[in-house]
Design a protein around this motif. Structure first.
Motif, PDB file in Angstrom:
ATOM      1  N   GLU A   1       0.715  -1.181  -0.196  1.00  0.00           N
ATOM      2  CA  GLU A   1      -0.007   0.091   0.080  1.00  0.00           C
ATOM      3  C   GLU A   1       0.897   1.135   0.084  1.00  0.00           C
ATOM      4  O   GLU A   1       2.138   1.242   0.388  1.00  0.00           O
TER       5      GLU A   1
ATOM      6  N   GLY B   1      -6.069  -0.997   0.372  1.00  0.00           N
ATOM      7  CA  GLY B   1      -5.722  -0.501   1.572  1.00  0.00           C
ATOM      8  C   GLY B   1      -6.874   0.878   1.727  1.00  0.00           C
ATOM      9  O   GLY B   1      -7.219   1.268   0.572  1.00  0.00           O
ATOM     10  N   ASN B   2      -6.582   1.588   2.909  1.00  0.00           N
ATOM     11  CA  ASN B   2      -7.346   2.654   3.186  1.00  0.00           C
ATOM     12  C   ASN B   2      -6.864   3.849   2.249  1.00  0.00           C
ATOM     13  O   ASN B   2      -7.742   4.768   1.619  1.00  0.00           O
TER      14      ASN B   2
ATOM     15  N   ASN C   1     -12.122  -0.862  -0.819  1.00  0.00           N
ATOM     16  CA  ASN C   1     -11.525  -1.240   0.297  1.00  0.00           C
ATOM     17  C   ASN C   1     -12.139  -1.222   1.431  1.00  0.00           C
ATOM     18  O   ASN C   1     -12.552   0.413   1.772  1.00  0.00           O
ATOM     19  N   GLU C   2     -12.422  -1.988   2.382  1.00  0.00           N
ATOM     20  CA  GLU C   2     -13.144  -1.910   3.704  1.00  0.00           C
ATOM     21  C   GLU C   2     -14.211  -1.058   3.707  1.00  0.00           C
ATOM     22  O   GLU C   2     -14.080  -0.024   4.456  1.00  0.00           O
TER      23      GLU C   2
ATOM     24  N   TYR D   1      -6.863  -8.871  11.535  1.00  0.00           N
ATOM     25  CA  TYR D   1      -5.485  -8.710  12.090  1.00  0.00           C
ATOM     26  C   TYR D   1      -5.495  -9.221  13.590  1.00  0.00           C
ATOM     27  O   TYR D   1      -6.647  -9.361  13.973  1.00  0.00           O
TER      28      TYR D   1
ATOM     29  N   GLU E   1      -6.262  -9.324   3.366  1.00  0.00           N
ATOM     30  CA  GLU E   1      -5.486  -8.604   4.333  1.00  0.00           C
ATOM     31  C   GLU E   1      -5.630  -9.554   5.866  1.00  0.00           C
ATOM     32  O   GLU E   1      -6.639  -9.860   6.288  1.00  0.00           O
TER      33      GLU E   1
ATOM     34  N   GLN F   1       1.401  -6.323   5.537  1.00  0.00           N
ATOM     35  CA  GLN F   1       2.158  -6.010   4.239  1.00  0.00           C
ATOM     36  C   GLN F   1       3.195  -6.672   3.769  1.00  0.00           C
ATOM     37  O   GLN F   1       3.500  -7.632   4.546  1.00  0.00           O
TER      38      GLN F   1
HETATM   39  O1  AHR Z   1      -2.826  -2.836   5.939  1.00  0.00           O
HETATM   40  C1  AHR Z   1      -3.192  -1.514   6.626  1.00  0.00           C
HETATM   41  C2  AHR Z   1      -4.589  -1.102   6.742  1.00  0.00           C
HETATM   42  O2  AHR Z   1      -5.206  -2.006   7.269  1.00  0.00           O
HETATM   43  C3  AHR Z   1      -5.322  -1.000   5.428  1.00  0.00           C
HETATM   44  O3  AHR Z   1      -4.882   0.040   4.700  1.00  0.00           O
HETATM   45  C4  AHR Z   1      -6.597  -1.144   5.725  1.00  0.00           C
HETATM   46  O4  AHR Z   1      -7.226  -1.865   4.391  1.00  0.00           O
HETATM   47  C5  AHR Z   1      -7.090  -2.153   6.976  1.00  0.00           C
HETATM   48  O5  AHR Z   1      -7.685  -1.636   7.625  1.00  0.00           O
END
Ligand code: AHR
Length: 493
Positions: A26, A70-71, A171-172, A243, A291, A347
């Motif tokens: 990202e 990613g964000n 994304n998200e 995560y 992710e 990542q």
């Molecule tokens: O991987 C870091 C961040 O985690 C990403 O940008 C996002 O998609 C997630 O919240």
């Protein structure tokens, strides 16, 4: 303690799609700048990519890399990263409160991917943008027509289309932290229309729609059902993100989070299948776990100093127990390979990553590098359904889990059975019996072990404290899995 795994040649879960060993780059922290790209570095190639990093990425054998977020992608204009570098705009990145120079964009990243022997999984911005920009982006990347965006790519020096096969629809988008976050209904409609139009431009692509960004998200279930109700015809995968960390300082529970990932996968697959049944569809929508990782600094939203370029940010230092969990999470992905067709370790470089770099200096491997490297290089073939017999342990919240966590893969091309096995006991070694039914003359040829006495041991640029070692094979065939160890056993048949 004794344990037994029984595998049978005929009891196959599925062929593993190699893309479950994907990763993620990202525009965040030093993932791109001073991570994969550092023109002044002594190992940089003619395009400014660090050669030492590419070498390590190749060791991981990563078949696909998600990009550019990613964000970050939810506020990104893909055009900013194309054409003449001197004319590219410098912008605010509102996802991470940093300055984005746009020196690297899709023009460069697709080239990096070629040099790193990988493929691009490209995300489009469905936060601040929508159908029109996704349409233009895919024309730029994939079209061979004599039309504006395909010609713009040619003008920028790329005669041949990039041929990016996998695309993420945002994304998200369920996350309140996301730029341009959506309600289930809003996202379902936008994803459907974007998917429809992108497949008009290139019908050969595969599309990943956003599922839930965390398993315990309030909208979990409703989000997926609404999405699939609208978009089922057009999408190929639903994404999952998750995560893990040991902030509670409770290692037995931390190591059991591999089972939590399993539940999340099975739950999301069940939701996909519910809509499949309701619609009398013949197509199966599969999963992209795009992710996942241990993330210790989760919740940090910017570097201490805002509006800087390539700040040191989210550079988690992984210890030995993190590597144990990563090893177990990989087994969960392998054991669910009938539904998870892609996954991305989030990542790849510097930001919550297996590979670390020093600006102008060395690149090194974090502890989590090793289980990933073995899983990716050897975990190819068909996962077998197994019976595992061993003692259980009880966690603080009164749940029971087997000490042994494992996966068994038949690599028919090589005539090898690969067993990944973690002994989650913190005190006792484990004697493992392997029963490989319907395999003739199956013989153990290699035992790789990742072990440290110290669960908190880390690697850094000067010292690799946690590294795999080869265990000598016992004459009598005894296999010993040390307490809190991750192992790979290779058997020839
Ligand atoms: O991987 C870091 C961040 O985690 C990403 O940008 C996002 O998609 C997630 O919240």
């Amino acid at each position: 303690m004794k344990a037994k795994i029984t595998a049978n040649k005929n009891f196959i879960i599925s062929e593993i799609d190699k893309r479950i060993y994907g990763s993620f780059i990202e525009h965040i922290g030093r993932a791109v700048y001073n991570g994969i790209y550092e023109p002044e570095h002594s190992t940089a190639d003619d395009a400014g990519f660090r050669g030492d990093v590419i070498e390590l990425v190749k060791k991981l054998n990563v078949p696909i890399v998600r990009y550019p977020g990613g964000n970050f992608v939810s506020g990104y204009n893909w055009e900013d990263g194309t054409g003449d570098k001197a004319k590219r705009p410098q912008k605010q990145d509102l996802a991470w409160f940093a300055i984005e120079t746009n020196e690297v964009g899709i023009d460069e990243f697709q080239e990096w991917a070629k040099r790193a022997d990988t493929e691009v999984m490209m995300a489009v911005n469905l936060g601040t943008r929508g159908v029109e920009d996704a349409k233009n982006c895919i024309e730029y990347c994939n079209a061979d027509t004599d039309t504006y965006y395909a010609n713009l790519r040619r003008k920028n020096g790329f005669e041949k289309p990039f041929g990016i096969k996998v695309w993420c629809l945002g994304n998200e988008m369920d996350g309140r932290w996301q730029i341009g976050a959506k309600t289930p209904q809003e996202y379902a409609r936008l994803a459907t229309e974007t998917a429809k139009v992108m497949k008009m431009v290139d019908p050969s692509i595969e599309l990943v729609a956003c599922g839930s960004s965390v398993p315990y998200q309030k909208t979990f279930g409703e989000w997926e059902l609404t999405l699939l109700e609208h978009a089922y015809d057009y999408i190929d995968y639903v994404s999952l993100h998750s995560y893990y960390n040991n902030k509670a300082n409770d290692t037995p529970s931390f190591l059991a989070r591999a089972e939590e990932m399993d539940l999340f996968i099975k739950g999301t697959a069940a939701i996909c299948d519910a809509i499949k049944a309701k619609k009398h569809h013949t197509k199966t929508v599969n999963l992209s776990f795009d992710e996942w990782n241990v993330w210790k600094s989760i919740g940090t939203t910017s570097a201490p100093e805002k509006w800087t370029k390539a700040p040191h940010f989210l550079e988690d230092v992984y210890n030995f127990e993190d590597a144990l969990l990563v090893g177990c999470l990989l087994m969960t992905l392998q054991n669910n390979c009938d539904r998870v067709k892609m996954a991305c370790l989030a990542q790849l470089v510097n930001v919550i990553a297996p590979i670390m770099t020093e600006n102008g200096g060395s690149a090194w491997m974090q502890t989590i590098f090793y289980p990933f490297m073995y899983a990716s290089n050897y975990g190819r073939g068909k996962t077998l359904r197994t019976i595992v017999e061993c003692d259980n342990y009880r966690t603080k919240n009164n749940k029971e889990y087997p000490f042994l966590y494992s996966s068994v893969i038949d690599n028919t091309d090589k005539g090898e059975l690969i067993v990944f096995a973690a002994n989650r006991s913190l005190d006792e070694d484990m004697e493992l019996e392997l029963s490989a039914e319907n395999y003739e003359n199956c013989k153990l040829i290699e035992h790789i072990q990742l072990y440290s006495d110290d669960l908190t041991a880390c690697n850094d640029k000067d010292c690799q404290r946690v590294v795999p070692d080869e265990v000598p094979l016992a004459e009598d065939g005894t296999i010993l899995l040390k307490k809190h160890s991750w192992n790979m056993l290779r058997l020839k048949y």
